[in-house]
Write an enzyme that holds these catalytic residues in place. Structure first.
Site, PDB file in Angstrom:
ATOM      1  N   GLU A   1       1.320  -1.045   0.308  1.00 30.07           N
ATOM      2  CA  GLU A   1       0.170  -0.087   0.133  1.00 30.07           C
ATOM      3  C   GLU A   1       0.730   1.123  -0.331  1.00 30.07           C
ATOM      4  O   GLU A   1       1.971   1.349   0.448  1.00 30.07           O
ATOM      5  CB  GLU A   1      -1.149   0.003   1.108  1.00 30.07           C
ATOM      6  CG  GLU A   1      -1.565   1.175   1.297  1.00 30.07           C
ATOM      7  CD  GLU A   1      -2.883   0.941   2.817  1.00 30.07           C
ATOM      8  OE1 GLU A   1      -3.106   0.413   3.046  1.00 30.07           O
ATOM      9  OE2 GLU A   1      -2.687   2.193   3.190  1.00 30.07           O
TER      10      GLU A   1
ATOM     11  N   GLU B   1      -2.338  11.569   3.258  1.00 37.06           N
ATOM     12  CA  GLU B   1      -2.935  11.334   4.341  1.00 37.06           C
ATOM     13  C   GLU B   1      -3.211  12.784   5.241  1.00 37.06           C
ATOM     14  O   GLU B   1      -1.588  14.151   5.381  1.00 37.06           O
ATOM     15  CB  GLU B   1      -2.955  10.231   4.456  1.00 37.06           C
ATOM     16  CG  GLU B   1      -3.015   8.897   4.322  1.00 37.06           C
ATOM     17  CD  GLU B   1      -2.893   7.650   4.965  1.00 37.06           C
ATOM     18  OE1 GLU B   1      -4.304   7.042   5.322  1.00 37.06           O
ATOM     19  OE2 GLU B   1      -1.078   7.171   5.688  1.00 37.06           O
TER      20      GLU B   1
END
Length: 367
Positions: free
Chosen positions: A255, A260
Protein backbone atom coordinates in the site's frame (compact mmCIF):
# COMPACT_ATOMS: atom_id res chain seq x y z
CA UNK A 1 83.21 -49.86 -37.33
CA UNK A 2 83.59 -51.56 -34.05
CA UNK A 3 80.56 -52.24 -31.82
CA UNK A 4 81.90 -49.92 -29.11
CA UNK A 5 82.09 -46.96 -31.54
CA UNK A 6 78.49 -47.70 -32.76
CA UNK A 7 77.17 -47.72 -29.20
CA UNK A 8 78.92 -44.45 -28.43
CA UNK A 9 77.38 -42.74 -31.47
CA UNK A 10 73.92 -44.05 -30.65
CA UNK A 11 74.23 -42.71 -27.13
CA UNK A 12 75.14 -39.25 -28.43
CA UNK A 13 72.18 -39.31 -30.83
CA UNK A 14 69.81 -40.35 -28.03
CA UNK A 15 71.18 -37.67 -25.74
CA UNK A 16 70.67 -34.96 -28.38
CA UNK A 17 67.12 -36.19 -29.02
CA UNK A 18 66.40 -36.10 -25.30
CA UNK A 19 67.74 -32.57 -25.07
CA UNK A 20 65.56 -31.46 -28.01
CA UNK A 21 62.46 -32.88 -26.40
CA UNK A 22 63.26 -31.04 -23.20
CA UNK A 23 63.59 -27.73 -25.09
CA UNK A 24 60.26 -28.25 -26.91
CA UNK A 25 58.47 -29.16 -23.67
CA UNK A 26 59.90 -26.12 -21.90
CA UNK A 27 58.75 -23.82 -24.75
CA UNK A 28 55.23 -25.24 -24.63
CA UNK A 29 55.12 -24.85 -20.86
CA UNK A 30 56.29 -21.24 -21.03
CA UNK A 31 53.74 -20.48 -23.77
CA UNK A 32 50.86 -21.84 -21.70
CA UNK A 33 51.82 -20.02 -18.53
CA UNK A 34 52.09 -16.65 -20.33
CA UNK A 35 48.51 -16.91 -21.63
CA UNK A 36 46.10 -15.18 -19.18
CA UNK A 37 43.16 -17.22 -20.41
CA UNK A 38 41.56 -20.26 -18.85
CA UNK A 39 40.60 -23.66 -20.15
CA UNK A 40 37.05 -24.84 -19.79
CA UNK A 41 35.81 -28.38 -19.33
CA UNK A 42 35.79 -28.84 -23.09
CA UNK A 43 39.49 -28.12 -23.24
CA UNK A 44 38.91 -24.91 -25.24
CA UNK A 45 41.11 -22.05 -24.12
CA UNK A 46 39.55 -18.58 -23.58
CA UNK A 47 41.36 -15.27 -23.38
CA UNK A 48 40.50 -12.40 -21.09
CA UNK A 49 39.12 -9.46 -23.13
CA UNK A 50 41.08 -6.21 -23.24
CA UNK A 51 40.55 -2.61 -24.39
CA UNK A 52 36.95 -2.31 -23.14
CA UNK A 53 35.45 0.92 -24.50
CA UNK A 54 31.94 2.19 -23.70
CA UNK A 55 30.29 4.98 -25.68
CA UNK A 56 26.83 6.20 -24.63
CA UNK A 57 25.36 8.92 -26.83
CA UNK A 58 22.18 10.57 -25.54
CA UNK A 59 19.90 11.31 -28.49
CA UNK A 60 19.15 14.96 -29.23
CA UNK A 61 21.83 16.63 -27.12
CA UNK A 62 22.54 20.26 -27.98
CA UNK A 63 23.51 23.52 -26.33
CA UNK A 64 19.83 24.13 -25.57
CA UNK A 65 19.22 20.49 -24.53
CA UNK A 66 22.41 19.23 -22.87
CA UNK A 67 20.61 16.15 -21.54
CA UNK A 68 18.89 15.17 -24.76
CA UNK A 69 15.62 15.76 -26.55
CA UNK A 70 13.40 14.17 -23.90
CA UNK A 71 12.98 10.85 -25.70
CA UNK A 72 15.20 9.01 -23.21
CA UNK A 73 16.98 7.20 -26.04
CA UNK A 74 20.68 6.36 -25.72
CA UNK A 75 22.85 4.84 -28.46
CA UNK A 76 25.36 2.45 -26.90
CA UNK A 77 28.53 1.34 -28.69
CA UNK A 78 30.49 -1.13 -26.56
CA UNK A 79 33.58 -2.96 -27.78
CA UNK A 80 36.47 -4.99 -26.38
CA UNK A 81 39.24 -7.05 -27.94
CA UNK A 82 38.48 -10.81 -27.75
CA UNK A 83 35.01 -10.23 -26.20
CA UNK A 84 32.27 -12.66 -27.17
CA UNK A 85 29.45 -11.15 -25.08
CA UNK A 86 28.59 -8.20 -22.85
CA UNK A 87 26.53 -7.74 -19.70
CA UNK A 88 25.21 -4.23 -19.03
CA UNK A 89 23.65 -2.98 -15.78
CA UNK A 90 21.78 0.07 -17.04
CA UNK A 91 21.56 1.88 -13.70
CA UNK A 92 17.77 1.74 -13.44
CA UNK A 93 17.43 -1.84 -12.21
CA UNK A 94 17.41 -3.30 -15.73
CA UNK A 95 20.09 -5.71 -17.04
CA UNK A 96 20.89 -6.35 -20.69
CA UNK A 97 23.00 -9.25 -22.02
CA UNK A 98 24.12 -9.02 -25.67
CA UNK A 99 26.66 -10.45 -28.07
CA UNK A 100 26.72 -7.26 -30.11
CA UNK A 101 27.61 -4.13 -28.15
CA UNK A 102 25.87 -1.77 -30.57
CA UNK A 103 22.26 -1.12 -29.53
CA UNK A 104 19.76 1.57 -28.53
CA UNK A 105 18.08 1.65 -25.13
CA UNK A 106 15.22 3.91 -23.98
CA UNK A 107 15.03 5.13 -20.39
CA UNK A 108 11.49 5.87 -19.21
CA UNK A 109 11.71 7.56 -15.79
CA UNK A 110 10.60 11.14 -16.36
CA UNK A 111 12.71 14.14 -15.45
CA UNK A 112 16.48 14.62 -15.50
CA UNK A 113 18.30 11.65 -14.02
CA UNK A 114 21.88 10.41 -13.82
CA UNK A 115 22.57 6.69 -14.26
CA UNK A 116 25.81 4.83 -13.58
CA UNK A 117 26.07 2.08 -16.19
CA UNK A 118 28.27 -0.96 -15.41
CA UNK A 119 29.58 -2.99 -18.35
CA UNK A 120 31.39 -6.35 -18.36
CA UNK A 121 32.97 -7.89 -21.47
CA UNK A 122 33.20 -11.68 -21.44
CA UNK A 123 35.14 -14.40 -23.18
CA UNK A 124 34.06 -17.64 -21.58
CA UNK A 125 34.55 -17.28 -17.84
CA UNK A 126 37.04 -14.44 -18.27
CA UNK A 127 35.89 -10.84 -18.17
CA UNK A 128 36.83 -7.22 -17.59
CA UNK A 129 34.54 -4.44 -16.36
CA UNK A 130 34.16 -0.68 -16.41
CA UNK A 131 31.49 1.94 -15.75
CA UNK A 132 30.15 5.11 -17.31
CA UNK A 133 27.82 7.87 -16.09
CA UNK A 134 24.90 9.13 -18.19
CA UNK A 135 22.72 12.16 -17.51
CA UNK A 136 19.57 12.48 -19.58
CA UNK A 137 16.17 14.09 -19.62
CA UNK A 138 12.94 12.18 -20.24
CA UNK A 139 9.88 14.29 -21.00
CA UNK A 140 6.85 13.19 -18.98
CA UNK A 141 4.38 11.17 -21.02
CA UNK A 142 0.81 11.05 -19.78
CA UNK A 143 -0.30 7.49 -19.10
CA UNK A 144 -3.69 8.36 -17.69
CA UNK A 145 -5.54 11.35 -16.28
CA UNK A 146 -8.91 12.56 -15.11
CA UNK A 147 -9.41 16.32 -15.22
CA UNK A 148 -12.98 16.11 -13.84
CA UNK A 149 -14.27 18.46 -16.51
CA UNK A 150 -17.56 16.66 -17.22
CA UNK A 151 -20.28 17.43 -14.71
CA UNK A 152 -22.24 14.60 -13.14
CA UNK A 153 -20.95 11.36 -11.70
CA UNK A 154 -17.28 10.26 -11.90
CA UNK A 155 -16.35 8.73 -15.26
CA UNK A 156 -17.40 5.07 -15.06
CA UNK A 157 -14.67 4.13 -17.56
CA UNK A 158 -12.13 5.21 -14.96
CA UNK A 159 -13.72 4.70 -11.56
CA UNK A 160 -15.88 2.31 -9.59
CA UNK A 161 -17.17 2.60 -6.03
CA UNK A 162 -16.31 0.87 -2.78
CA UNK A 163 -19.44 0.99 -0.63
CA UNK A 164 -20.07 -0.08 2.93
CA UNK A 165 -19.33 0.74 6.55
CA UNK A 166 -16.41 0.43 8.94
CA UNK A 167 -13.54 1.31 6.62
CA UNK A 168 -12.38 -2.30 6.16
CA UNK A 169 -10.87 -2.76 9.60
CA UNK A 170 -10.13 0.88 10.45
CA UNK A 171 -13.24 1.35 12.63
CA UNK A 172 -14.27 4.42 10.66
CA UNK A 173 -17.61 6.09 11.35
CA UNK A 174 -18.85 6.67 7.80
CA UNK A 175 -20.85 4.55 5.36
CA UNK A 176 -19.42 4.84 1.85
CA UNK A 177 -22.13 5.37 -0.78
CA UNK A 178 -22.34 6.10 -4.50
CA UNK A 179 -25.05 8.73 -4.03
CA UNK A 180 -24.68 12.14 -5.69
CA UNK A 181 -25.10 13.67 -2.23
CA UNK A 182 -21.73 12.16 -1.34
CA UNK A 183 -19.85 12.29 -4.63
CA UNK A 184 -20.18 14.34 -7.83
CA UNK A 185 -18.29 16.30 -10.47
CA UNK A 186 -19.08 19.99 -10.96
CA UNK A 187 -17.30 23.17 -12.00
CA UNK A 188 -14.18 21.25 -12.97
CA UNK A 189 -13.58 19.38 -9.72
CA UNK A 190 -14.48 16.09 -8.05
CA UNK A 191 -16.25 16.63 -4.75
CA UNK A 192 -16.50 14.03 -2.00
CA UNK A 193 -18.92 15.19 0.69
CA UNK A 194 -18.74 13.75 4.19
CA UNK A 195 -22.12 14.29 5.87
CA UNK A 196 -23.37 13.75 9.40
CA UNK A 197 -26.56 11.72 8.95
CA UNK A 198 -28.06 8.41 9.93
CA UNK A 199 -27.62 5.94 7.10
CA UNK A 200 -27.86 2.12 7.21
CA UNK A 201 -26.65 1.97 10.78
CA UNK A 202 -23.88 4.58 10.46
CA UNK A 203 -23.93 8.17 11.67
CA UNK A 204 -21.97 9.60 8.74
CA UNK A 205 -21.77 9.10 4.97
CA UNK A 206 -19.00 9.72 2.44
CA UNK A 207 -17.52 8.13 -0.70
CA UNK A 208 -14.55 6.10 -1.94
CA UNK A 209 -13.69 5.50 -5.60
CA UNK A 210 -11.07 3.19 -7.11
CA UNK A 211 -9.56 2.40 -10.53
CA UNK A 212 -9.22 -1.33 -9.81
CA UNK A 213 -9.93 -3.35 -12.96
CA UNK A 214 -10.00 -0.16 -15.06
CA UNK A 215 -6.52 1.34 -14.73
CA UNK A 216 -3.29 0.27 -13.03
CA UNK A 217 0.37 0.96 -13.63
CA UNK A 218 3.89 0.03 -12.53
CA UNK A 219 6.28 2.90 -11.74
CA UNK A 220 5.71 6.50 -12.72
CA UNK A 221 4.73 9.88 -11.33
CA UNK A 222 1.31 10.64 -9.89
CA UNK A 223 0.11 14.22 -9.40
CA UNK A 224 -3.12 15.10 -7.64
CA UNK A 225 -4.25 18.68 -7.05
CA UNK A 226 -6.59 18.78 -4.09
CA UNK A 227 -8.06 20.80 -1.23
CA UNK A 228 -8.66 19.09 2.10
CA UNK A 229 -11.97 18.93 3.99
CA UNK A 230 -12.14 20.73 7.33
CA UNK A 231 -13.31 19.37 10.67
CA UNK A 232 -12.02 17.29 13.55
CA UNK A 233 -12.09 13.59 12.61
CA UNK A 234 -11.92 14.07 8.83
CA UNK A 235 -9.41 11.78 7.13
CA UNK A 236 -9.06 12.27 3.35
CA UNK A 237 -6.57 10.12 1.44
CA UNK A 238 -5.01 9.70 -1.99
CA UNK A 239 -3.47 6.25 -2.16
CA UNK A 240 -2.79 3.02 -4.06
CA UNK A 241 -2.99 -0.75 -3.53
CA UNK A 242 -1.27 -3.61 -5.34
CA UNK A 243 -3.46 -4.99 -8.12
CA UNK A 244 -2.83 -8.52 -6.82
CA UNK A 245 -4.73 -7.84 -3.60
CA UNK A 246 -7.26 -10.60 -4.37
CA UNK A 247 -4.51 -13.24 -4.36
CA UNK A 248 -2.04 -11.50 -2.01
CA UNK A 249 -4.18 -9.97 0.75
CA UNK A 250 -3.08 -6.79 2.48
CA UNK A 251 -0.36 -6.04 3.51
CA UNK A 252 1.35 -8.54 1.18
CA UNK A 253 -0.02 -6.64 -1.84
CA UNK A 254 1.59 -3.39 -0.64
CA UNK A 255 0.00 0.00 0.00
CA UNK A 256 1.31 3.45 -0.94
CA UNK A 257 -0.42 6.39 0.78
CA UNK A 258 0.78 9.38 -1.19
CA UNK A 259 -1.29 11.81 0.88
CA UNK A 260 -3.27 11.61 4.11
CA UNK A 261 -4.51 14.58 6.14
CA UNK A 262 -6.18 14.58 9.55
CA UNK A 263 -8.62 17.28 10.56
CA UNK A 264 -7.31 16.84 14.10
CA UNK A 265 -3.76 17.63 12.89
CA UNK A 266 -4.47 20.57 10.61
CA UNK A 267 -1.98 21.11 7.73
CA UNK A 268 0.14 18.03 8.51
CA UNK A 269 0.51 15.83 5.40
CA UNK A 270 1.49 12.17 5.77
CA UNK A 271 3.20 9.88 3.24
CA UNK A 272 3.26 6.20 4.22
CA UNK A 273 4.04 2.74 2.86
CA UNK A 274 2.53 -0.47 4.24
CA UNK A 275 4.00 -3.92 3.56
CA UNK A 276 4.79 -7.11 5.50
CA UNK A 277 6.53 -6.18 8.74
CA UNK A 278 5.56 -2.50 8.36
CA UNK A 279 1.82 -1.93 8.31
CA UNK A 280 -0.97 -0.34 10.30
CA UNK A 281 0.57 1.58 13.19
CA UNK A 282 4.08 0.45 12.16
CA UNK A 283 3.90 1.65 8.55
CA UNK A 284 6.94 3.41 7.12
CA UNK A 285 5.74 7.01 7.42
CA UNK A 286 6.93 10.63 7.24
CA UNK A 287 5.09 13.94 7.32
CA UNK A 288 5.44 17.60 6.44
CA UNK A 289 3.51 20.64 7.63
CA UNK A 290 2.15 23.03 5.01
CA UNK A 291 -0.18 26.03 5.16
CA UNK A 292 -3.81 26.43 4.09
CA UNK A 293 -4.44 22.75 3.37
CA UNK A 294 -8.20 23.20 3.78
CA UNK A 295 -8.55 26.57 2.04
CA UNK A 296 -6.21 26.26 -0.96
CA UNK A 297 -5.39 23.63 -3.57
CA UNK A 298 -1.97 21.98 -3.31
CA UNK A 299 -0.21 19.51 -5.61
CA UNK A 300 0.58 16.16 -4.03
CA UNK A 301 3.10 14.14 -6.02
CA UNK A 302 4.51 10.63 -5.89
CA UNK A 303 7.63 9.60 -7.83
CA UNK A 304 7.69 5.78 -7.83
CA UNK A 305 10.56 3.80 -9.32
CA UNK A 306 12.31 0.44 -9.01
CA UNK A 307 14.90 1.86 -6.61
CA UNK A 308 12.95 4.49 -4.66
CA UNK A 309 9.60 6.07 -3.85
CA UNK A 310 9.56 9.84 -3.24
CA UNK A 311 6.78 11.99 -1.79
CA UNK A 312 6.27 15.70 -2.52
CA UNK A 313 3.91 18.56 -1.71
CA UNK A 314 4.10 21.49 -4.13
CA UNK A 315 7.41 20.02 -5.39
CA UNK A 316 8.85 19.96 -1.86
CA UNK A 317 10.36 16.53 -1.21
CA UNK A 318 9.48 15.28 2.27
CA UNK A 319 10.02 11.51 2.12
CA UNK A 320 12.35 9.13 0.28
CA UNK A 321 11.83 5.38 0.59
CA UNK A 322 14.39 2.89 -0.71
CA UNK A 323 12.62 0.34 -2.92
CA UNK A 324 14.04 -3.08 -3.78
CA UNK A 325 13.07 -6.29 -5.58
CA UNK A 326 12.18 -7.97 -2.27
CA UNK A 327 9.33 -5.51 -1.60
CA UNK A 328 5.81 -5.54 -3.09
CA UNK A 329 6.28 -2.13 -4.76
CA UNK A 330 7.39 -3.59 -8.10
CA UNK A 331 4.07 -4.55 -9.64
CA UNK A 332 0.95 -2.82 -10.91
CA UNK A 333 -1.02 -0.66 -8.46
CA UNK A 334 -4.43 0.99 -8.77
CA UNK A 335 -5.61 4.38 -7.46
CA UNK A 336 -7.99 5.17 -4.60
CA UNK A 337 -9.56 8.47 -3.50
CA UNK A 338 -11.68 8.63 -0.37
CA UNK A 339 -12.66 10.77 2.58
CA UNK A 340 -13.16 8.92 5.87
CA UNK A 341 -14.10 10.25 9.28
CA UNK A 342 -13.06 8.98 12.70
CA UNK A 343 -11.52 5.55 13.05
CA UNK A 344 -8.08 4.36 14.12
CA UNK A 345 -6.22 7.23 12.43
CA UNK A 346 -8.91 9.88 11.97
CA UNK A 347 -9.49 10.07 15.70
CA UNK A 348 -12.15 11.94 17.64
CA UNK A 349 -14.92 13.51 15.60
CA UNK A 350 -15.85 17.10 16.40
CA UNK A 351 -19.35 16.92 17.93
CA UNK A 352 -20.25 20.08 16.00
CA UNK A 353 -19.29 18.55 12.63
CA UNK A 354 -22.11 18.72 10.06
CA UNK A 355 -20.49 18.28 6.65
CA UNK A 356 -17.28 18.99 4.74
CA UNK A 357 -15.96 18.56 1.20
CA UNK A 358 -12.79 16.96 -0.12
CA UNK A 359 -12.18 18.60 -3.51
CA UNK A 360 -9.92 17.23 -6.29
CA UNK A 361 -9.01 19.30 -9.37
CA UNK A 362 -7.23 16.55 -11.30
CA UNK A 363 -5.39 13.23 -11.14
CA UNK A 364 -2.49 12.74 -13.61
CA UNK A 365 -0.22 9.74 -14.06
CA UNK A 366 3.00 10.02 -16.09
CA UNK A 367 5.55 7.44 -17.19
Amino acid sequence: MTPNILISRLNKWQINLFRSCLLISAFMLISCSSDSGSTGGSGTKSTTPTNLVVSALVIGTSVQNPNGDGSGMVNFNISATNATSYKILLGNGEVKEVTNGVFTYTYTASGTNTYVVYVSAYNGANFISTSASISLYVAPTALWSDEFNVAGTPNSNYWSYDTGAGGWGNNEAQYYTNRPENISVSNGTLKINTIKESYLGSNYTSARIITKGKFSFKYGTVEIKAKMPIGGGTWPALWMLGSNIDTAPWPACGEIDMMEHLGNQLNKIYGTLHYPGHYGGTGDSSNVTITNATTEFHIYKLDWRADFVKFYVDNQLFKTFVNSASLPFNQNFFLIINSAIGGNFGGTIDPNFVSSTFEIDYVRVYN
